[in-house]
Design a protein around this motif. Structure first.
Motif, PDB file in Angstrom:
ATOM      1  N   ALA A 117       0.833  -1.203   0.000  1.00 55.70           N
ATOM      2  CA  ALA A 117       0.000   0.000   0.000  1.00 55.70           C
ATOM      3  C   ALA A 117       0.869   1.254   0.000  1.00 55.70           C
ATOM      4  CB  ALA A 117      -0.942  -0.006   1.207  1.00 55.70           C
ATOM      5  N   PHE A 118       1.982   1.220   0.747  1.00 54.87           N
ATOM      6  CA  PHE A 118       2.893   2.359   0.763  1.00 54.87           C
ATOM      7  C   PHE A 118       3.536   2.552  -0.609  1.00 54.87           C
ATOM      8  CE2 PHE A 118       7.085   4.297   1.492  1.00 54.87           C
ATOM      9  CZ  PHE A 118       6.662   5.496   2.053  1.00 54.87           C
ATOM     10  N   ILE A 119       3.913   1.458  -1.265  1.00 57.09           N
ATOM     11  CA  ILE A 119       4.485   1.547  -2.608  1.00 57.09           C
ATOM     12  C   ILE A 119       3.478   2.178  -3.574  1.00 57.09           C
ATOM     13  CG2 ILE A 119       5.211   0.153  -4.596  1.00 57.09           C
ATOM     14  CD1 ILE A 119       6.614  -1.715  -2.543  1.00 57.09           C
ATOM     15  N   SER A 120       2.225   1.797  -3.474  1.00 60.78           N
ATOM     16  CA  SER A 120       1.189   2.387  -4.327  1.00 60.78           C
ATOM     17  C   SER A 120       1.050   3.880  -4.075  1.00 60.78           C
ATOM     18  CB  SER A 120      -0.152   1.680  -4.095  1.00 60.78           C
ATOM     19  OG  SER A 120      -0.091   0.350  -4.529  1.00 60.78           O
ATOM     20  N   ALA A 121       1.093   4.277  -2.807  1.00 62.04           N
ATOM     21  CA  ALA A 121       1.002   5.704  -2.471  1.00 62.04           C
ATOM     22  C   ALA A 121       2.218   6.457  -3.003  1.00 62.04           C
ATOM     23  CB  ALA A 121       0.871   5.892  -0.961  1.00 62.04           C
TER      24      ALA A 121
END
Length: 85
Positions: free
Chosen positions: A73-77
């Protein structure tokens, strides 16, 4: 909002490299560090991936989701904010 036990010790299997502005790349190692960046240093204040990353990181810190779910999720953000290196 954050659990008081050992949140800083949670680490992803591999750090995520980001670059905000003209600074050199920085490595984010876990959900607690990610939350700090997302809330205090992120270049965008809103976005679906940003909101999801905050939520997943808190959930990981509370053992509600696997820590790697928070990392993804952090990578997507980071991709959404164009800071992923």
């Amino acid at each position: 909002m954050y659990p008081s036990s050992h949140t800083d010790e949670l680490r992803w299997t591999a750090p995520v490299a980001i670059r905000i502005g003209r600074r050199s790349s920085e490595f984010i190692h876990g959900p607690a560090e990610a939350i700090d960046y997302l809330e205090h240093r992120w270049p965008f204040l809103d976005g679906p991936c940003l909101d999801a990353a905050k939520r997943r990181c808190v959930e990981a810190m509370n053992s509600l989701v696997r820590i790697e779910v928070a990392r993804e999720a952090f990578i997507s953000a980071a991709a959404e904010a164009n800071v992923l290196t």
